[in-house]
Scaffold this active site. Structure first.
Site, short mmCIF file in Angstrom:
data_model
loop_
_atom_site.label_atom_id
_atom_site.label_comp_id
_atom_site.label_asym_id
_atom_site.label_seq_id
_atom_site.Cartn_x
_atom_site.Cartn_y
_atom_site.Cartn_z
N SER A 1 0.65 -1.16 -0.07
CA SER A 1 -0.05 0.05 -0.03
C SER A 1 0.67 1.43 0.00
O SER A 1 0.37 2.30 -0.05
CB SER A 1 -1.12 0.11 1.22
OG SER A 1 -2.13 -0.74 0.95
N LYS B 1 0.12 4.09 -2.57
CA LYS B 1 -1.02 4.79 -2.51
C LYS B 1 -0.48 6.22 -2.32
O LYS B 1 -1.11 7.10 -2.72
CB LYS B 1 -1.96 4.44 -1.46
CG LYS B 1 -2.70 3.44 -1.64
CD LYS B 1 -3.36 2.91 -0.42
CE LYS B 1 -4.31 1.54 -0.84
NZ LYS B 1 -4.58 0.57 0.27
N SER C 1 -6.19 3.79 4.24
CA SER C 1 -5.84 2.76 3.15
C SER C 1 -6.86 2.07 2.48
O SER C 1 -6.66 0.77 2.09
CB SER C 1 -4.91 1.65 3.89
OG SER C 1 -3.94 1.08 3.04
#
Length: 389
Positions: free
Chosen positions: A58, A61, A113
């Site tokens: 993640s 991102k 997230s």
């Protein structure tokens, strides 16, 4: 002799700044790859497998967020698709057909997230994942200057063609932190969330930012995990002397990524500080003068003794007391003196001084002799006056 003894005493009172000081002890890092940089200068202060191809999970991102902030209108409404709702992993539970401001999607993606929010962002900006991937990678290469990164999705779910390096992630994070909107969202600990399906408060997953893992100075962060990438973590922190960015990749346990991050940040805070090269500063080397090209440049300096050396090609090397290069800055050759000289006509050339060193000494002696003669004359005059009395 007294001056010599005093100088020796002064030197002995600063043992840490002497050239013979012990070499800095670098932290022992458990994670497979890690890098610590000065957030402002970009100088790499510690690295372990920094250029090794890794899966970011993640931390992807961070790229999606800054790409959206710089290329989209954050006030525009994005319509959530069925594909976004059905994406795997962590979500902010968007509903099909729900209309959400682009800024709110970025917040839900970075703070909580949300993979569904990341998917909705990509579709809103570029229409499809294929087009999004092409545009994002072009942006990362041309605008952020990443050379070893290729992303195929906006959220970081595993794909063999979705990869980066610790060094590239640090460079990306440092770039993004220069944007105030990104910086604020990256450092948000909690946010009230009102959606079509629920109302709640979303919290950052970063335990140091949230305060669950105590560490003073943390200003932002992003977590990541998929089986292939294992635990990943990006963290920004600062004190009165320096701003730092730490990236750690592929640790088996959460406790390890936080332990590594604390070790990196302590190392940075204890041994380095930020400074600037002035736009007016001149660096002579090999018969030439170099400058920063008319702008102030952020640099990182080791605490204590350090060296600044300029190579014949105009590269400024900032080295610690053991000769390790901390930062390299490419300077520009100062052509100003050459231009002025070339524009002078023969008759305009500066006149040479005819009074040299010995001429100046002669003039000084002459003036001194005149002073003595006047003094003698004055004394004689006073003596004559006394005799008259």
């Amino acid at each position: 002799m007294k001056k010599l003894i005093l100088a020796m005493l002064l030197l002995s009172s600063f043992p840490d700044t002497m050239a013979g000081a012990e070499e800095l002890t670098e932290p022992e890092i458990i994670s497979e790859a890690a890098v610590l940089t000065d957030s402002e200068s970009g100088a790499i202060l510690y690295e372990k497998n920094a250029d090794k191809k890794m899966f970011p999970a993640s931390l992807t991102k961070i790229a999606t967020a800054i790409y959206a902030i710089e290329n989209g209108d954050l006030n525009e409404m994005a319509t959530v698709s069925e594909e976004a709702v059905e994406v795997d992993g962590t979500r902010v539970y968007l509903e099909k057909g729900e209309e959400v401001p682009l800024k709110k999607l970025v917040q839900g993606m970075l703070i909580n997230s949300g993979n569904d929010a990341a998917w909705a962002i990509a579709e809103h900006l570029d229409g499809s994942m294929d087009r999004y991937s092409v545009n994002l990678n072009s942006y990362l290469k041309e605008k952020v200057h990443l050379e070893n990164t290729h992303f195929v999705n906006p959220h970081g779910l595993h794909d063999e063609n979705h990869y980066t390096t610790a060094e590239d992630l640090a460079k990306l994070t440092n770039y993004a932190l220069k944007n105030e909107t990104f910086k604020k969202i990256f450092g948000t600990k909690e946010l009230k969330w009102s959606g079509k399906s629920w109302e709640t408060t979303i919290f950052t997953h970063h335990r140091m930012l949230k305060g669950e893992v105590p560490f003073e100075g943390v200003t932002g962060g992003k977590t990541g995990f998929v089986d292939e990438a294992k635990q990943t973590l990006a963290t920004s922190a600062e004190n009165e002397s320096i701003k730092l960015t730490a990236i750690v990749l592929k640790a088996d346990f959460k406790r390890d990524i936080y332990k590594d991050t604390k070790s990196l940040l302590n190392f940075g805070f204890n041994h380095f500080e930020s400074s600037d090269l002035s736009s007016t500063e001149v660096f002579p080397a090999d018969g030439k003068n170099y400058t920063t090209g008319g702008k102030d440049v952020a640099i990182t300096l080791p605490k204590g003794t350090f060296n600044e050396n300029v190579t014949p090609k105009g590269k400024l090397l900032i080295e610690d007391q053991n000769g390790k290069v901390i930062q390299t800055v490419q300077l520009s050759e100062d052509k100003k003196d050459e231009v002025v000289s070339s524009q002078l006509k023969p008759e305009e050339e500066p006149k040479k001084e005819t009074t040299g060193y010995y001429g100046k000494i002669g003039l000084t002696l002459f003036l001194f002799a005149v002073f003595i003669l006047l003094l003698i004359k004055n004394l004689k005059e006073k003596a004559r006056r006394r005799r008259r009395v």
